[in-house]
Design a protein around this motif. Structure first.
Motif, PDB file in Angstrom:
ATOM      1  N   SER A 190      60.400  68.155  -4.993  1.00  0.00           N
ATOM      2  CA  SER A 190      60.759  69.616  -4.608  1.00  0.00           C
ATOM      3  C   SER A 190      59.838  70.802  -5.167  1.00  0.00           C
ATOM      4  O   SER A 190      59.687  70.629  -6.591  1.00  0.00           O
ATOM      5  CB  SER A 190      62.250  69.922  -4.831  1.00  0.00           C
ATOM      6  N   ASP A 191      59.746  71.661  -4.532  1.00  0.00           N
ATOM      7  CA  ASP A 191      58.722  72.863  -5.091  1.00  0.00           C
ATOM      8  C   ASP A 191      57.650  72.526  -5.729  1.00  0.00           C
ATOM      9  O   ASP A 191      57.078  72.918  -6.564  1.00  0.00           O
ATOM     10  CB  ASP A 191      59.552  73.504  -6.131  1.00  0.00           C
ATOM     11  N   SER A 192      56.616  71.374  -4.904  1.00  0.00           N
ATOM     12  CA  SER A 192      55.452  70.860  -5.608  1.00  0.00           C
ATOM     13  C   SER A 192      54.587  71.552  -4.330  1.00  0.00           C
ATOM     14  O   SER A 192      53.271  70.898  -4.352  1.00  0.00           O
ATOM     15  CB  SER A 192      55.472  69.580  -5.632  1.00  0.00           C
ATOM     16  N   PHE A 193      54.900  72.256  -3.296  1.00  0.00           N
ATOM     17  CA  PHE A 193      53.907  73.113  -2.241  1.00  0.00           C
ATOM     18  C   PHE A 193      52.956  73.827  -2.771  1.00  0.00           C
ATOM     19  O   PHE A 193      53.032  74.351  -3.881  1.00  0.00           O
ATOM     20  CB  PHE A 193      54.749  73.390  -1.298  1.00  0.00           C
ATOM     21  N   GLY A 204      62.759  72.088 -11.316  1.00  0.00           N
ATOM     22  CA  GLY A 204      63.888  71.822 -11.082  1.00  0.00           C
ATOM     23  C   GLY A 204      64.911  72.675 -10.792  1.00  0.00           C
ATOM     24  O   GLY A 204      66.034  72.813 -10.283  1.00  0.00           O
ATOM     25  N   GLU A 205      64.322  74.098 -11.016  1.00  0.00           N
ATOM     26  CA  GLU A 205      65.532  75.385 -10.750  1.00  0.00           C
ATOM     27  C   GLU A 205      64.755  75.979  -9.804  1.00  0.00           C
ATOM     28  O   GLU A 205      65.435  77.134  -9.274  1.00  0.00           O
ATOM     29  CB  GLU A 205      65.003  75.916 -11.919  1.00  0.00           C
ATOM     30  N   GLY A 206      63.872  75.589  -8.899  1.00  0.00           N
ATOM     31  CA  GLY A 206      63.596  76.186  -7.595  1.00  0.00           C
ATOM     32  C   GLY A 206      62.761  77.349  -7.924  1.00  0.00           C
ATOM     33  O   GLY A 206      62.660  78.242  -6.881  1.00  0.00           O
ATOM     34  N   ALA A 207      61.887  77.472  -8.692  1.00  0.00           N
ATOM     35  CA  ALA A 207      60.912  78.564  -9.069  1.00  0.00           C
ATOM     36  C   ALA A 207      59.616  78.429  -8.299  1.00  0.00           C
ATOM     37  O   ALA A 207      59.162  77.335  -7.861  1.00  0.00           O
ATOM     38  CB  ALA A 207      60.666  78.503 -10.595  1.00  0.00           C
TER      39      ALA A 207
END
Length: 662
Positions: free
Chosen positions: A230-233, A268-271
């Motif tokens: 997640s959040d690797s875009f 992991g925190e959605g930043a």
């Protein structure tokens, strides 16, 4: 600021509509192998001819095969270079174990002027997809570009301001697709001329979703999430245009460029980070302006940069801004008493701030910094011995809002020599002293940095860093078999580093790790070796390399985020329109931990391959290519990444594409 997508799209579409003959592959002889000039050196010598700066140039097919979504990824398998690995959107080069503000990022010889040196989560605002070449300089001559280049520099050359006239439109274009992240990338550039005026246009568009990972997300935790990270875009658009008046007397020109990027931080925190930059440059060269002078160069660059750190709900947390005006003068004189050299001056004026969207804290206060530097580099032959000597004097002033002002006077100098012990073989040594002023965030940080999950505290009383460096080099630079080996040691007095204390700070309902910037004496030692056979010729080619570096504080602790020992092998084959190859790199376990690091980084093996074929289509050539990355689908963690425990590199990836040069 929203990016004007038409500029980048026009560059790609225009390039694709004017395809022409591609250049043929060079043959495997000394006479046929072209010498690519290192533009960021005062003497513009070829790779392998450097004394003060061991250099590597990526260009042509080699660059196109290695180009990735960030400069760190693109350069991560070069000798002595690793990557910070803070997600695919923000991976910055690390040179010989030194990172951040000690590695300077340039675009066409001028500072990129982003804030990527402040923290590993900040992306470099320079695009490799439209680069003509990327230069890696390690060593003291890199100090000509600023005191922040103790570790070295990376120069992205896109020639946005033309320096010579083209007889017909020339350029390159490429489209590619990657399977691991459903990535799509289109890039292109065109150079043309009308009379005495040269023109350049380039652009790049990139879209990549969250990438697939080969195992559990968390290191050693089989119950953690799998599938996609997640959040690797990443989403990025860049575009630029330039023009110049060119004649026998020299050239004068200007360029304009835009960058707009949104990328995730897989902590992991959605930043995520929303980044933009507007850049203006002026470049001029006058040949033989008067007796005794070969050339006079003047460059001027203005950059307006900003990025905002967003939380999982896309709410802004911290906004970083940096406005910078840089000027550079260089006067190259003709040989005088046997010495040939360059005299120059550089100025920089920046306004930087990192302001929290909450009223409680200011991460870094608004700070006005100025620097004025003069430098001189000279070269002379004493029989077979070629000597270089350089000196840089610099004054740096930091003026923060409401905090202690600081002034630093810096002096850096170096001397080196190269001696041909046998025809085609040479040995050299370089000695240097380099000084660096503490960066703004190291002095004045006093607030949250949510993307790194830290609460940063600087120290306005820091002293300047002083580095004493020695390097020994042996190399063979002619024939089908070429090799080089380097030994180096850097002793740094008052080395600045971030110490994570283990204390948790409560900030807006979130627990952040306290990170206090400290100073202590440090030592970095290392060795590098590389050997190649027929690297640019037809038929079979081979390459092998190994590198290692070890950074320690004099009190005994290891420096944080040190690269692993590595060994790698490349095998290639060229015949007419066919080119193929494979690469294998083994990184050893990295268990030399700093006092704040808890887990060792496991060893890994990285296997890749490439295949390309050039076919005739009407009046032009098209090159179809396939790249395979991480073929073994290994769980790869980088010891140089703050996120290694929760953010593995992508799994197996196949990249398909087509490109042309015309």
């Amino acid at each position: 600021m929203k990016f004007q997508r038409k500029l980048a799209a026009a560059a790609v579409l225009s390039a694709l509509s004017t395809l022409s003959h591609a250049q043929s592959a060079p043959q495997g002889t000394d006479a046929a192998i072209p010498k690519v000039v290192v533009t960021a050196t005062p003497f513009r010598a070829a790779e392998g001819d450097q004394i003060l700066t061991p250099a590597k140039i990526l260009s042509g097919d080699e660059l196109r095969d290695k180009v990735g979504g960030s400069l760190g990824e693109t350069l991560s398998q070069e000798l002595g270079v690793s990557a910070s690995g803070f997600g695919p959107g923000a991976s910055r080069p690390i040179i010989r174990g030194l990172e951040g503000s000690r590695v300077k990022m340039l675009e066409n010889g001028m500072a990129v002027s982003d804030v990527s040196g402040l923290s590993n989560d900040h992306a470099v605002a320079a695009e490799g997809a439209v680069a003509r070449q990327i230069e890696i300089l390690r060593g003291p001559a890199a100090l000509l570009y600023g005191s922040g280049a103790i570790g070295g520099l990376v120069n992205v050359v896109n020639e946005r301001i033309p320096t010579h006239l083209e007889q017909k439109p020339v350029g390159q274009a490429e489209v590619r697709y990657g399977t691991v992240d459903d990535s799509r990338n289109a890039s292109g550039s065109i150079d043309a001329a009308a009379g005495a005026i040269g023109f350049h246009v380039d652009g790049n568009i990139r879209r990549a979703h969250d990438y697939k990972i080969p195992g559990p997300r968390a290191l050693g935790d089989d119950s953690s999430p799998r599938g996609r990270l997640s959040d690797s875009f990443t989403r990025q658009e860049t575009g630029g245009a330039g023009a110049s008046l060119i004649g026998d007397w020299g050239h004068v020109g200007a360029s304009f460029s835009l960058l707009d990027s949104l990328y995730g931080i897989p902590s992991g925190e959605g930043a995520r980070i929303d980044q933009s930059q507007t850049r203006y440059d002026i470049d001029s060269l006058v040949n033989t302006p008067f007796d005794g002078v070969e050339s006079f160069k003047f460059k001027l660059g203005y950059t307006d940069y900003q990025h905002t750190e967003l939380d999982a709900a896309n709410e802004p947390e911290v906004k970083f801004t940096n406005r910078s005006l840089e000027s550079r003068w260089e006067l190259a004189h003709k040989p005088l008493a046997g010495w040939h050299g360059t005299l120059g001056m550089q100025t920089e004026n920046t306004h930087f701030a990192a302001l929290s969207e909450h009223e409680d804290h200011t991460t870094v206060p608004a700070t006005h910094s100025t620097s004025v530097a003069g430098f001189l580099v000279e070269e002379r032959d004493f029989g077979k011995l070629r000597m270089n000597a350089g000196v840089r004097l610099e004054s740096v002033k930091r003026r923060p809002s409401g905090m202690q002002k600081r002034d630093f006077d810096l002096a850096s100098y170096s001397i080196g020599g190269m001696y041909p012990v046998l025809p085609g073989y040479s040995a050299g040594m370089t000695l240097s002293v380099a000084q660096r002023a503490p960066a703004t965030e190291e002095l004045y940080s006093e607030g949250p940095h949510h993307a790194t999950e830290t609460f940063d505290i600087g120290n306005p009383d820091f002293k300047k860093e002083t580095s004493h460096n020695i390097e020994l080099t042996v190399q063979k630079t002619t024939g089908l078999v070429r090799w080089k080996a380097n030994l180096f040691e850097n002793k740094v007095k008052d080395f600045v580093f971030g110490h994570i204390t283990g204390v948790l700070v409560e900030e807006e309902g979130e627990e952040l790790r306290e990170r206090i910037f400290e100073q202590a004496d440090a030592r970095i030692r290392g060795a590098e070796a590389e050997i190649g056979y027929n690297q640019l010729g037809q038929g079979l080619s081979l390459r092998a390399f190994a590198d290692t570096s070890r950074g320690k504080l004099e009190r005994g602790d290891s420096l944080p985020l040190q690269p692993a020992k590595r060994v790698g092998f490349d095998l290639g084959y060229r015949k007419g329109p066919l080119r193929t190859g494979m690469s294998l790199m083994r990184a050893m376990e990295q268990d030399r931990l700093a006092s704040v690091e808890e887990t060792a980084t496991p060893a890994y093996t990285q296997l890749g391959a490439n295949l390309s074929y050039t076919q005739k289509y009407r009046s032009h050539d098209l090159t179809w290519f396939l790249l395979a990355k991480n073929l073994l689908d290994e769980d790869i963690r980088l010891s140089t990444s703050l996120l290694k425990d929760v953010s593995p590199l992508p799994g197996r990836n196949f990249v398909f594409g087509v490109r042309t040069r015309f």
